[in-house]
Scaffold this motif. Sequence first.
Motif, PDB file in Angstrom:
ATOM      1  N   CYS A 146      57.801  38.823  78.165  1.00  0.00           N
ATOM      2  CA  CYS A 146      58.843  39.832  78.292  1.00  0.00           C
ATOM      3  C   CYS A 146      59.142  39.973  79.784  1.00  0.00           C
ATOM      4  O   CYS A 146      58.285  40.460  80.539  1.00  0.00           O
ATOM      5  CB  CYS A 146      58.394  41.152  77.698  1.00  0.00           C
ATOM      6  SG  CYS A 146      59.531  42.530  77.978  1.00  0.00           S
ATOM      7  N   TYR A 201      58.915  43.133  69.753  1.00  0.00           N
ATOM      8  CA  TYR A 201      59.686  43.802  70.783  1.00  0.00           C
ATOM      9  C   TYR A 201      58.779  44.275  71.906  1.00  0.00           C
ATOM     10  O   TYR A 201      57.694  44.805  71.643  1.00  0.00           O
ATOM     11  CB  TYR A 201      60.399  45.030  70.209  1.00  0.00           C
ATOM     12  CG  TYR A 201      61.377  44.729  69.108  1.00  0.00           C
ATOM     13  CD1 TYR A 201      60.953  44.649  67.784  1.00  0.00           C
ATOM     14  CD2 TYR A 201      62.721  44.526  69.383  1.00  0.00           C
ATOM     15  CE1 TYR A 201      61.840  44.376  66.764  1.00  0.00           C
ATOM     16  CE2 TYR A 201      63.626  44.259  68.369  1.00  0.00           C
ATOM     17  CZ  TYR A 201      63.176  44.181  67.070  1.00  0.00           C
ATOM     18  OH  TYR A 201      64.072  43.907  66.065  1.00  0.00           O
ATOM     19  N   TRP A 210      63.856  49.043  75.697  1.00  0.00           N
ATOM     20  CA  TRP A 210      63.476  48.030  74.709  1.00  0.00           C
ATOM     21  C   TRP A 210      64.188  46.717  74.984  1.00  0.00           C
ATOM     22  O   TRP A 210      65.327  46.688  75.448  1.00  0.00           O
ATOM     23  CB  TRP A 210      63.850  48.501  73.305  1.00  0.00           C
ATOM     24  CG  TRP A 210      63.022  49.643  72.848  1.00  0.00           C
ATOM     25  CD1 TRP A 210      63.207  50.969  73.142  1.00  0.00           C
ATOM     26  CD2 TRP A 210      61.848  49.568  72.040  1.00  0.00           C
ATOM     27  NE1 TRP A 210      62.222  51.716  72.548  1.00  0.00           N
ATOM     28  CE2 TRP A 210      61.371  50.878  71.862  1.00  0.00           C
ATOM     29  CE3 TRP A 210      61.150  48.517  71.431  1.00  0.00           C
ATOM     30  CZ2 TRP A 210      60.233  51.173  71.109  1.00  0.00           C
ATOM     31  CZ3 TRP A 210      60.029  48.813  70.689  1.00  0.00           C
ATOM     32  CH2 TRP A 210      59.574  50.126  70.531  1.00  0.00           C
ATOM     33  N   GLN A 252      65.445  42.941  73.174  1.00  0.00           N
ATOM     34  CA  GLN A 252      66.207  42.636  71.968  1.00  0.00           C
ATOM     35  C   GLN A 252      65.343  42.045  70.861  1.00  0.00           C
ATOM     36  O   GLN A 252      65.793  41.936  69.716  1.00  0.00           O
ATOM     37  CB  GLN A 252      67.346  41.656  72.304  1.00  0.00           C
ATOM     38  CG  GLN A 252      66.953  40.192  72.338  1.00  0.00           C
ATOM     39  CD  GLN A 252      66.058  39.817  73.517  1.00  0.00           C
ATOM     40  OE1 GLN A 252      65.892  40.587  74.466  1.00  0.00           O
ATOM     41  NE2 GLN A 252      65.494  38.624  73.457  1.00  0.00           N
ATOM     42  N   GLY A 253      64.128  41.670  71.191  1.00  0.00           N
ATOM     43  CA  GLY A 253      63.195  41.159  70.195  1.00  0.00           C
ATOM     44  C   GLY A 253      63.165  39.645  70.147  1.00  0.00           C
ATOM     45  O   GLY A 253      64.128  38.965  70.519  1.00  0.00           O
TER      46      GLY A 253
END
Length: 123
Positions: free
Chosen positions: A22, A95, A113, A115-116
Amino acid sequence: QVQLVESGGGLVQAGDSLRLSCAASGDTFSRYFMAWFRQAPGQEQMFVASITWGGDLTEFADDVKDRFTISRDNAKNTVYLQMDRLKSEDTADYYCAASRARGSYWSNGYPYWGQGTQVTVAS
């Protein structure tokens, strides 16, 4: 505010490993408490793991704590989720989430967050 982009998902076989990343941008990454959540089809979003700002403390959901590892590299503005011995029940959208304050096990504690990324584990 921070922007988050996940990567590393895919289709794997049960027992395989996968590492999710991430990448954060837009703010000083070390200011953020980071977490991973997942959402399986038809189910609610669930806590997976979290890591404190400096990376010194981590927490895991009971069903992953012996198989998953969370880490972060503040110099690279990235948090990772290493997933080993994957099971079919790990299939979900994953996520990453960020909070300036200490986060919780609940998704509403995180204002930021990604976007996954989808993980599918074939049995």
